[in-house]
Design an enzyme around this catalytic site. Sequence first.
Site, PDB file in Angstrom:
ATOM      1  N   GLN A 255       0.908  -1.271   0.128  1.00  0.00           N
ATOM      2  CA  GLN A 255       0.032   0.027  -0.080  1.00  0.00           C
ATOM      3  C   GLN A 255       1.042   1.221  -0.041  1.00  0.00           C
ATOM      4  O   GLN A 255       0.459   2.425  -0.325  1.00  0.00           O
ATOM      5  CB  GLN A 255      -0.979   0.103   1.355  1.00  0.00           C
TER       6      GLN A 255
ATOM      7  N   SER B 263       1.652 -17.380  16.706  1.00  0.00           N
ATOM      8  CA  SER B 263       0.625 -16.310  16.441  1.00  0.00           C
ATOM      9  C   SER B 263      -0.714 -17.133  16.213  1.00  0.00           C
ATOM     10  O   SER B 263      -1.080 -18.120  15.479  1.00  0.00           O
ATOM     11  CB  SER B 263       0.957 -15.702  15.112  1.00  0.00           C
TER      12      SER B 263
ATOM     13  N   TYR C 284       3.923 -11.168   4.090  1.00  0.00           N
ATOM     14  CA  TYR C 284       3.338  -9.642   3.943  1.00  0.00           C
ATOM     15  C   TYR C 284       3.917  -9.350   2.414  1.00  0.00           C
ATOM     16  O   TYR C 284       5.147  -9.411   2.273  1.00  0.00           O
ATOM     17  CB  TYR C 284       3.734  -8.905   4.876  1.00  0.00           C
TER      18      TYR C 284
ATOM     19  N   GLN D 293       1.634   9.345  11.940  1.00  0.00           N
ATOM     20  CA  GLN D 293       0.607   8.693  12.700  1.00  0.00           C
ATOM     21  C   GLN D 293       1.498   7.910  13.791  1.00  0.00           C
ATOM     22  O   GLN D 293       0.899   7.530  14.788  1.00  0.00           O
ATOM     23  CB  GLN D 293       0.326   7.362  11.481  1.00  0.00           C
TER      24      GLN D 293
ATOM     25  N   GLY E 191       0.727  -0.071  13.061  1.00  0.00           N
ATOM     26  CA  GLY E 191       1.367   0.320  11.661  1.00  0.00           C
ATOM     27  C   GLY E 191       1.234   1.602  11.094  1.00  0.00           C
ATOM     28  O   GLY E 191       0.583   2.496  11.883  1.00  0.00           O
TER      29      GLY E 191
END
Length: 334
Positions: A27, A152, A54, A291, A285
């Site tokens: 992205q 996980s 990923y 951010q 993230g």
Amino acid sequence: MEFRYLGNSGFKVSEITFGNWLTHGSQVENDVATQCVRAALDAGISTFDTADVYANTAAETVLGQALKDERRESLEIFTKVFGPTGPKGKNDLGLSRKHIMESINGSLRRLQTDYVDLYQAHRYDFETPLEETMQAFADIVRQGKALYIGVSEWTAEQLREGHKLSRELGFQLISNQPQYSMLWRVIEAEVVPASEELGVSQIVWSPMAQGVLSGKYLPGQPAPEGTRATDEKGGAKMIQRWMRDDVLAAVQELKPIAREAGLTMPQLAVAWVLQNPNIASAIVGASRPEQIADSVGAAGVKLEAEVLKRIDDAVGGLAERDPAQTKSPATREA
């Protein structure tokens, strides 16, 4: 930044972990991704989480490039193995010895490091004997390619079985990486009690429920352009379960709670998960460097009991709590 021990070990991680799941290599352009990593370092974050799956290995490459000039000993770098990578052939996924051994070498090459601090089984593999998987992890630890092992989204019983084998094989299974937020509390009934018993910490992902807990999505209104809810590459699908008017209206009730606590909505969401003593770190993230500073403001925050009750009154009734939602795919087909 505050730091916490990971599991029953002497290994410390930052309360905020920087993760690049839905951003780096897909992205976000690589230069912006690098700026985000720099912002995380500047904010005191020392722990970084990624996975070979990923962006089909691209996220590891971006992270490795961004961190290559840092002092390695000052960082905690995590990655994972399970999902399909490369051409996605019959052995390009799962937790077989073959895939694990090949995957750790690929991850180290892309991350530009000799070892990872934590190597994690991204899901439980029903097609591979657990003994085979744990023996491969033990060998990787002995080879110095990973210092610690984690998992996980494992269930309480899977954690108990894996932890028992790890002790027999002479290495430490110290962490689990589940989803956890005000709206997704499925680990509370079984996984957290088992983890406390075993000396295993949680490193939680999606503490902001894919961004819903930021409060930017309003009931009865379309999602703002450029947000995760409008991203057809994968973000929209992940967030869809929360894009209901009852949930969005309840989230708006959190705004005065955050304001009175002197926190932004993202800070309130991250601080909430960190109130659980079994949580070692919350993964955040970023698609923009600014951010990061907002998220880091949640570190070290203590929420009073009255605040926690008001949060539960606002959104607790809409939270998913079913322990059966902790699950791995029945097969490992790519």
